[in-house]
Design a protein around this motif. Structure first.
Motif, PDB file in Angstrom:
ATOM      1  N   SER A 262       0.842  -1.202   0.000  1.00 45.67           N
ATOM      2  CA  SER A 262       0.000   0.000   0.000  1.00 45.67           C
ATOM      3  C   SER A 262       0.870   1.242   0.000  1.00 45.67           C
ATOM      4  N   GLY A 263       0.262   2.343  -0.452  1.00 46.76           N
ATOM      5  CA  GLY A 263       0.979   3.606  -0.515  1.00 46.76           C
ATOM      6  C   GLY A 263       0.188   4.638  -1.290  1.00 46.76           C
ATOM      7  N   PRO A 264       0.798   5.796  -1.551  1.00 45.02           N
ATOM      8  CA  PRO A 264       0.086   6.892  -2.224  1.00 45.02           C
ATOM      9  C   PRO A 264      -0.047   6.656  -3.721  1.00 45.02           C
ATOM     10  N   VAL A 265      -1.057   7.310  -4.314  1.00 41.95           N
ATOM     11  CA  VAL A 265      -1.294   7.319  -5.760  1.00 41.95           C
ATOM     12  C   VAL A 265      -1.515   8.760  -6.179  1.00 41.95           C
ATOM     13  N   ALA A 266      -0.912   9.171  -7.286  1.00 42.49           N
ATOM     14  CA  ALA A 266      -1.102  10.533  -7.791  1.00 42.49           C
ATOM     15  C   ALA A 266      -1.463  10.499  -9.262  1.00 42.49           C
ATOM     16  N   HIS A 267      -2.510  11.252  -9.637  1.00 42.76           N
ATOM     17  CA  HIS A 267      -2.894  11.462 -11.033  1.00 42.76           C
ATOM     18  C   HIS A 267      -2.219  12.754 -11.479  1.00 42.76           C
ATOM     19  N   VAL A 268      -1.378  12.681 -12.515  1.00 42.67           N
ATOM     20  CA  VAL A 268      -0.596  13.838 -12.916  1.00 42.67           C
ATOM     21  C   VAL A 268      -1.272  14.597 -14.052  1.00 42.67           C
TER      22      VAL A 268
END
Length: 288
Positions: A262-268
């Motif tokens: 698990s961890g962060p997700v970023a939409h760029v």
């Protein structure tokens, strides 16, 4: 998920997980457009878009979707934990419910993903393999201490890993040591390489050299391999925080051998490759 399938050219999305960056192409319901030459052109950070891995979303029987992974050098990858989490985030946004199942090309078992209560996306990366044949190695060797400088631990998360435990992470000459291990004859399919400094039994920091890519800011499958290797060596517990240059990933290495990542997700951003750019990429592939 709006797949942006209308219009000329080829639509894509740019995402990252803890700095581990990806291009995602949605090929569901149509022919997969990606070739090795297109992957290389798209992975070029100066003339293309740039990525650590390219993730192609396809239809898959018995799963919510399938995934095909490419490295920036045009080779195929059999596992990519952070890209799997990024795609899972997109699919969960389609209203598919709290959980979904993904089939990754080259993996024998499907991967389950869910959104945790804190918003983080968690993927069950499946079972780790430690037998020399499964990794694979070119010959029988002790996977807990390979006959290489630093005596790394060998682990497969669907892709091979060589995990080195070091006293001082800043002292590691990653750009020379990493590629030397990646291409060592012991690894017939090359290998991902990790260098790990243990801070305590629940916390490490690491740097990663990925086969076909080079140094990356983070790697989900590498974080899983680190957790497995650390536990096998008796250095870490089954719940582990892995600090990488791009951010923190969390691993739970279960008694059943499964690794939860698990961890962060970023939409760029979203974009569209022009028809002219695609034609140039195709011409390069056809050139002798």
């Amino acid at each position: 998920m709006d797949r942006m399938t209308e219009g000329p050219g080829l639509a894509f999305r740019k995402m990252h997980g803890a700095g581990n960056d990806f291009v995602v192409i949605d090929a569901r319901g149509r022919a997969d457009p990606v070739t090795p030459a297109l992957a290389r052109a798209l992975g070029d950070r100066h003339r293309g878009v740039g990525f650590d891995q390219l993730a192609v979303l396809v239809e898959a029987e018995g799963a919510d979707a399938g995934l095909i992974f490419w490295n920036a050098d045009g080779s195929r990858a059999a596992a990519c934990g952070n890209a799997t989490r990024c795609v899972a985030d997109l699919l969960l946004g389609e209203g598919r419910g709290p959980e979904l199942v993904l089939h990754v090309a080259g993996r024998g078992e499907p991967l389950a993903a869910r959104r945790r209560g804190d918003g983080a996306v968690e993927v069950d990366m499946g079972t780790a393999a430690t037998d020399w044949r499964a990794i694979p190695l070119a010959r029988d060797a002790d996977t807990l201490a390979l006959p290489l400088p630093g005596a790394p631990v060998a682990v497969s998360m669907g892709n091979p890993h060589a995990v080195h435990f070091v006293e001082s992470l800043p002292a590691v000459a990653l750009k020379s040591w990493g590629p030397a291990v990646e291409t060592d004859p012991l690894f017939p399919e090359r290998t991902n390489v990790q260098f790990v400094e243990v801070l305590d039994r629940g916390h490490v920091r690491a740097r990663v050299w990925e086969r076909g890519v080079g140094e990356t800011l983070a790697s989900g499958s590498s974080a899983c391999a680190i957790a497995v290797a650390g536990h096998r060596r008796g250095l870490t517990d089954r719940r582990l925080a892995v600090d990488l240059p791009g951010g923190r990933l969390e691993i739970v290495y279960g008694e059943d051998g499964h690794c939860l990542l698990s961890g962060p997700v970023a939409h760029v951003f979203e974009g569209r490759l022009s028809a002219a750019w695609l034609a140039a990429a195709a011409a390069a592939e056809a050139a002798p």
